[in-house]
Write a protein that holds these residues in place. Structure first.
Motif, PDB file in Angstrom:
ATOM      1  N   MET A  54       0.607  -0.665  -0.084  1.00 36.83           N
ATOM      2  CA  MET A  54      -0.105   0.206   0.352  1.00 36.83           C
ATOM      3  C   MET A  54       0.984   1.692   0.020  1.00 36.83           C
ATOM      4  SD  MET A  54      -2.678  -1.030   2.729  1.00 36.83           S
ATOM      5  CE  MET A  54      -3.497   0.387   2.502  1.00 36.83           C
ATOM      6  N   THR A  55       2.126   1.029   0.354  1.00 32.07           N
ATOM      7  CA  THR A  55       3.144   2.234   0.213  1.00 32.07           C
ATOM      8  C   THR A  55       3.956   2.826  -0.511  1.00 32.07           C
ATOM      9  OG1 THR A  55       4.792   1.175   1.244  1.00 32.07           O
ATOM     10  CG2 THR A  55       3.466   2.061   3.372  1.00 32.07           C
ATOM     11  N   ARG A  56       3.380   1.990  -1.454  1.00 30.90           N
ATOM     12  CA  ARG A  56       4.147   1.430  -2.863  1.00 30.90           C
ATOM     13  C   ARG A  56       3.797   1.571  -3.838  1.00 30.90           C
ATOM     14  NH1 ARG A  56       7.339   0.108   0.997  1.00 30.90           N
ATOM     15  NH2 ARG A  56       9.447  -0.004   1.162  1.00 30.90           N
ATOM     16  N   TYR A  57       1.915   1.261  -4.264  1.00 29.44           N
ATOM     17  CA  TYR A  57       1.416   1.013  -5.103  1.00 29.44           C
ATOM     18  C   TYR A  57      -0.111   1.729  -4.634  1.00 29.44           C
ATOM     19  CZ  TYR A  57       4.973  -2.165  -6.834  1.00 29.44           C
ATOM     20  OH  TYR A  57       6.048  -2.923  -7.138  1.00 29.44           O
ATOM     21  N   PRO A  58      -0.945   2.093  -6.020  1.00 35.81           N
ATOM     22  CA  PRO A  58      -2.024   2.355  -5.743  1.00 35.81           C
ATOM     23  C   PRO A  58      -3.482   1.578  -4.997  1.00 35.81           C
ATOM     24  CG  PRO A  58      -1.664   2.703  -8.632  1.00 35.81           C
ATOM     25  CD  PRO A  58      -0.656   2.576  -7.368  1.00 35.81           C
ATOM     26  N   VAL A  59      -3.732   2.049  -4.097  1.00 29.75           N
ATOM     27  CA  VAL A  59      -4.430   1.359  -3.352  1.00 29.75           C
ATOM     28  C   VAL A  59      -5.481   0.517  -4.104  1.00 29.75           C
ATOM     29  CG1 VAL A  59      -5.832   1.072  -1.193  1.00 29.75           C
ATOM     30  CG2 VAL A  59      -3.437   2.184  -0.629  1.00 29.75           C
ATOM     31  N   SER A  60      -6.015   1.439  -4.714  1.00 26.51           N
ATOM     32  CA  SER A  60      -7.179   1.014  -5.656  1.00 26.51           C
ATOM     33  C   SER A  60      -6.871   0.289  -6.785  1.00 26.51           C
ATOM     34  CB  SER A  60      -8.261   2.171  -6.568  1.00 26.51           C
ATOM     35  OG  SER A  60      -6.997   2.743  -7.128  1.00 26.51           O
ATOM     36  N   ARG A  61      -5.899   0.209  -7.174  1.00 28.41           N
ATOM     37  CA  ARG A  61      -5.212  -0.988  -8.300  1.00 28.41           C
ATOM     38  C   ARG A  61      -5.293  -2.140  -7.778  1.00 28.41           C
ATOM     39  NH1 ARG A  61      -4.808   1.049 -13.219  1.00 28.41           N
ATOM     40  NH2 ARG A  61      -4.452   2.833 -13.477  1.00 28.41           N
ATOM     41  N   LEU A  62      -4.536  -2.308  -5.916  1.00 29.56           N
ATOM     42  CA  LEU A  62      -4.630  -3.904  -5.564  1.00 29.56           C
ATOM     43  C   LEU A  62      -5.898  -3.857  -4.801  1.00 29.56           C
ATOM     44  CD1 LEU A  62      -0.944  -1.939  -3.494  1.00 29.56           C
ATOM     45  CD2 LEU A  62      -1.114  -3.470  -5.280  1.00 29.56           C
ATOM     46  N   SER A  63      -6.556  -3.465  -4.581  1.00 34.20           N
ATOM     47  CA  SER A  63      -8.052  -3.528  -4.012  1.00 34.20           C
ATOM     48  C   SER A  63      -9.120  -4.458  -4.944  1.00 34.20           C
ATOM     49  CB  SER A  63      -8.575  -2.269  -3.519  1.00 34.20           C
ATOM     50  OG  SER A  63      -7.857  -1.654  -2.500  1.00 34.20           O
ATOM     51  N   ALA A  64      -8.860  -3.571  -6.063  1.00 36.84           N
ATOM     52  CA  ALA A  64      -9.166  -4.455  -7.799  1.00 36.84           C
ATOM     53  C   ALA A  64      -8.656  -5.811  -7.956  1.00 36.84           C
ATOM     54  CB  ALA A  64      -8.835  -3.497  -9.144  1.00 36.84           C
ATOM     55  N   PHE A  65      -7.761  -6.701  -7.069  1.00 38.46           N
ATOM     56  CA  PHE A  65      -7.879  -7.819  -7.832  1.00 38.46           C
ATOM     57  C   PHE A  65      -8.102  -8.426  -6.786  1.00 38.46           C
ATOM     58  CE2 PHE A  65      -4.285  -6.719 -10.319  1.00 38.46           C
ATOM     59  CZ  PHE A  65      -3.541  -8.057 -10.718  1.00 38.46           C
ATOM     60  N   SER A  66      -8.999  -7.898  -5.390  1.00 38.03           N
ATOM     61  CA  SER A  66      -9.350  -9.652  -4.423  1.00 38.03           C
ATOM     62  C   SER A  66     -10.838  -9.244  -4.414  1.00 38.03           C
ATOM     63  CB  SER A  66      -9.702  -7.976  -3.189  1.00 38.03           C
ATOM     64  OG  SER A  66     -10.466  -6.393  -3.754  1.00 38.03           O
ATOM     65  N   PHE A  67     -11.074  -9.267  -6.339  1.00 36.50           N
ATOM     66  CA  PHE A  67     -12.067 -10.765  -6.670  1.00 36.50           C
ATOM     67  C   PHE A  67     -11.486 -11.634  -6.997  1.00 36.50           C
ATOM     68  CE2 PHE A  67      -9.545  -9.866 -10.687  1.00 36.50           C
ATOM     69  CZ  PHE A  67      -9.744 -11.240 -10.872  1.00 36.50           C
ATOM     70  N   LEU A  68      -9.734 -11.925  -6.578  1.00 30.45           N
ATOM     71  CA  LEU A  68      -9.254 -13.217  -6.689  1.00 30.45           C
ATOM     72  C   LEU A  68      -9.715 -13.742  -5.669  1.00 30.45           C
ATOM     73  CD1 LEU A  68      -6.243 -12.128  -8.919  1.00 30.45           C
ATOM     74  CD2 LEU A  68      -8.205 -13.871  -9.529  1.00 30.45           C
ATOM     75  N   THR A  69      -9.788 -13.327  -4.738  1.00 28.74           N
ATOM     76  CA  THR A  69     -10.276 -14.047  -3.239  1.00 28.74           C
ATOM     77  C   THR A  69     -10.634 -15.069  -2.817  1.00 28.74           C
ATOM     78  OG1 THR A  69      -8.970 -12.310  -1.973  1.00 28.74           O
ATOM     79  CG2 THR A  69     -10.431 -13.778  -0.817  1.00 28.74           C
ATOM     80  N   PRO A  70     -12.673 -15.118  -3.606  1.00 32.77           N
ATOM     81  CA  PRO A  70     -13.882 -15.736  -3.247  1.00 32.77           C
ATOM     82  C   PRO A  70     -13.147 -16.386  -4.650  1.00 32.77           C
ATOM     83  CG  PRO A  70     -14.321 -12.753  -3.832  1.00 32.77           C
ATOM     84  CD  PRO A  70     -12.820 -12.612  -3.948  1.00 32.77           C
ATOM     85  N   VAL A  71     -12.564 -16.392  -5.942  1.00 40.89           N
ATOM     86  CA  VAL A  71     -12.792 -17.354  -6.753  1.00 40.89           C
ATOM     87  C   VAL A  71     -11.860 -18.582  -6.080  1.00 40.89           C
ATOM     88  CG1 VAL A  71     -11.320 -17.767  -8.757  1.00 40.89           C
ATOM     89  CG2 VAL A  71     -13.144 -15.814  -8.533  1.00 40.89           C
ATOM     90  N   PHE A  72     -10.809 -18.010  -5.824  1.00 40.17           N
ATOM     91  CA  PHE A  72      -9.403 -19.218  -5.052  1.00 40.17           C
ATOM     92  C   PHE A  72     -10.156 -19.731  -3.781  1.00 40.17           C
ATOM     93  CE2 PHE A  72      -5.849 -16.392  -6.720  1.00 40.17           C
ATOM     94  CZ  PHE A  72      -5.639 -17.576  -7.113  1.00 40.17           C
ATOM     95  N   GLY A  73     -10.805 -19.331  -3.365  1.00 36.20           N
ATOM     96  CA  GLY A  73     -11.591 -19.920  -1.759  1.00 36.20           C
ATOM     97  C   GLY A  73     -12.974 -20.890  -2.225  1.00 36.20           C
ATOM     98  N   VAL A  74     -13.531 -20.199  -3.527  1.00 32.21           N
ATOM     99  CA  VAL A  74     -14.540 -20.903  -4.168  1.00 32.21           C
ATOM    100  C   VAL A  74     -14.020 -22.674  -4.819  1.00 32.21           C
ATOM    101  CG1 VAL A  74     -16.305 -22.036  -5.954  1.00 32.21           C
ATOM    102  CG2 VAL A  74     -16.366 -19.695  -4.013  1.00 32.21           C
ATOM    103  N   ALA A  75     -12.908 -21.994  -5.423  1.00 32.66           N
ATOM    104  CA  ALA A  75     -11.548 -23.309  -5.815  1.00 32.66           C
ATOM    105  C   ALA A  75     -11.576 -25.002  -4.672  1.00 32.66           C
ATOM    106  CB  ALA A  75     -11.086 -23.170  -6.908  1.00 32.66           C
ATOM    107  N   GLY A  76     -11.085 -24.048  -3.866  1.00 35.55           N
ATOM    108  CA  GLY A  76     -10.564 -24.360  -3.294  1.00 35.55           C
ATOM    109  C   GLY A  76     -11.465 -25.165  -2.153  1.00 35.55           C
ATOM    110  N   GLY A  77     -12.368 -25.090  -1.883  1.00 34.82           N
ATOM    111  CA  GLY A  77     -13.575 -25.818  -0.979  1.00 34.82           C
ATOM    112  C   GLY A  77     -13.854 -26.853  -2.000  1.00 34.82           C
ATOM    113  N   ALA A  78     -14.212 -26.978  -3.528  1.00 37.71           N
ATOM    114  CA  ALA A  78     -13.572 -27.610  -4.469  1.00 37.71           C
ATOM    115  C   ALA A  78     -13.731 -28.636  -3.943  1.00 37.71           C
ATOM    116  CB  ALA A  78     -14.381 -27.117  -5.248  1.00 37.71           C
ATOM    117  N   LEU A  79     -12.098 -28.462  -4.415  1.00 37.02           N
ATOM    118  CA  LEU A  79     -10.868 -29.236  -4.425  1.00 37.02           C
ATOM    119  C   LEU A  79     -10.484 -30.416  -3.244  1.00 37.02           C
ATOM    120  CD1 LEU A  79      -8.760 -27.318  -6.868  1.00 37.02           C
ATOM    121  CD2 LEU A  79      -9.164 -28.425  -7.262  1.00 37.02           C
ATOM    122  N   TYR A  80     -10.682 -29.751  -1.820  1.00 33.97           N
ATOM    123  CA  TYR A  80      -9.916 -30.151  -0.992  1.00 33.97           C
ATOM    124  C   TYR A  80     -11.271 -30.778   0.124  1.00 33.97           C
ATOM    125  CZ  TYR A  80      -5.537 -28.078  -2.231  1.00 33.97           C
ATOM    126  OH  TYR A  80      -4.842 -28.117  -3.067  1.00 33.97           O
TER     127      TYR A  80
END
Length: 297
Positions: A241-267
């Motif tokens: 957050m001290t080195r990159y635009p926070v809005s651009r970093l936060s936009a990546f958080s859409f991946l988190t529920p994707v990984f969560g759902v995939a992990g629940g299915a796989l494991y």
């Protein structure tokens, strides 16, 4: 050095962070069969608080000065602890996949709360669209339960939504109080140091089993939650957050529920119904819209 856009390092780190945050729900649920949920949450926060404190001491980051952050810091810690108490207990009642979707509605509650409570934090048209998609995602998630409703599972889903709202409340408290003026590492330490003893006390008062099997899986799970997620991933997030635009970093958080759902299915072998996948798509796209740089007016 402040960057105006994300480079390869930032993209790689954000992907790893989102993976760890998404898989976290799967690990918590797998461990809940052998370590009680509040005890697990308390150990996680307590161990991470010690690690963050040691890191701050090593980096000589000021900690004890009078900056007016004590009371809001304690409040943030209480909200953080309650959030994770509900999260860990809720995961004993619902699936990790559903938890990942419902918990990550928090960015939408933050955007809505900022619009209503914080001057200058207005929501743009694309953000309103993101909020609408998120709401539809939550509705679709609960609608998927209606064919075979189970009271305990519905309660688990409700606890996840409540945990998301508490997560948003913590963020809003930080943005609206003296905590916004102090080091984010100090704010993180407030949350961990208060929530750790709070959750451990709750485990004792509620009569949970305090047994911790000394197996490789349990040790590895607690180490992952404490070191990799609650300490290292949060420190890495604040560093970025001290080195990159926070809005651009936060936009990546859409991946988190994707990984969560995939992990629940796989494991965990959790089913992926059309309603659940539709809810995931709505929430993930909504997160991206809410946090996209062009979505801010």
């Amino acid at each position: 050095m402040q960057h105006s856009r994300l480079d390869g390092l930032a993209i790689g780190l954000m992907t790893i962070l989102c993976l760890s945050w998404g898989v976290q729900q799967v690990v918590i649920k797998m461990t809940a069969d052998v370590v009680s949920p509040l005890l697990q949450a308390g150990l996680r926060s307590t161990g991470a608080a010690l690690l963050v404190w040691l890191w701050m001491a090593w980096r000589r980051i000021p900690l004890w000065q009078r900056d007016g952050s004590l009371w809001p810091g304690l409040g943030a810690g209480l909200l953080f602890g309650t959030e994770f108490g509900l999260l860990f207990y809720g995961l004993t009642l619902t699936t990790a996949s559903r938890a990942a979707i419902l918990l990550y509605t928090a960015p939408f509650w933050v955007a809505l709360g900022s619009h209503l409570l914080i001057p200058g934090e207005r929501i743009g048209r694309l953000q309103w669209l993101g909020l609408a998609l998120a709401f539809l995602g939550v509705v679709l998630t609960f609608a998927g339960r209606l064919s075979t409703p189970q009271p305990s599972e519905m309660l688990g889903d409700g606890l996840m939504v409540t945990a998301a709202i508490l997560w948003a409340a913590t963020t809003l408290l930080i943005k609206a109080s003296k905590l916004r003026m102090v080091s984010p590492y100090k704010t993180l330490l407030y949350q961990l140091a208060v929530s750790g003893p709070m959750l451990l006390l709750a485990a004792v008062v509620s009569g949970e089993s305090l047994a911790i099997p000394a197996t490789g899986f349990v040790i590895g799970s607690l180490a992952f939650q404490t070191v990799a997620v609650a300490a290292v991933s949060y420190l890495a997030w604040f560093w970025m957050m001290t080195r990159y635009p926070v809005s651009r970093l936060s936009a990546f958080s859409f991946l988190t529920p994707v990984f969560g759902v995939a992990g629940g299915a796989l494991y965990l072998g959790e089913p992926l119904s059309p309603a659940l996948l539709g809810a995931l798509a709505l929430v993930a796209f909504g997160i991206w819209l809410v946090n996209a740089p062009r979505a801010r007016s």
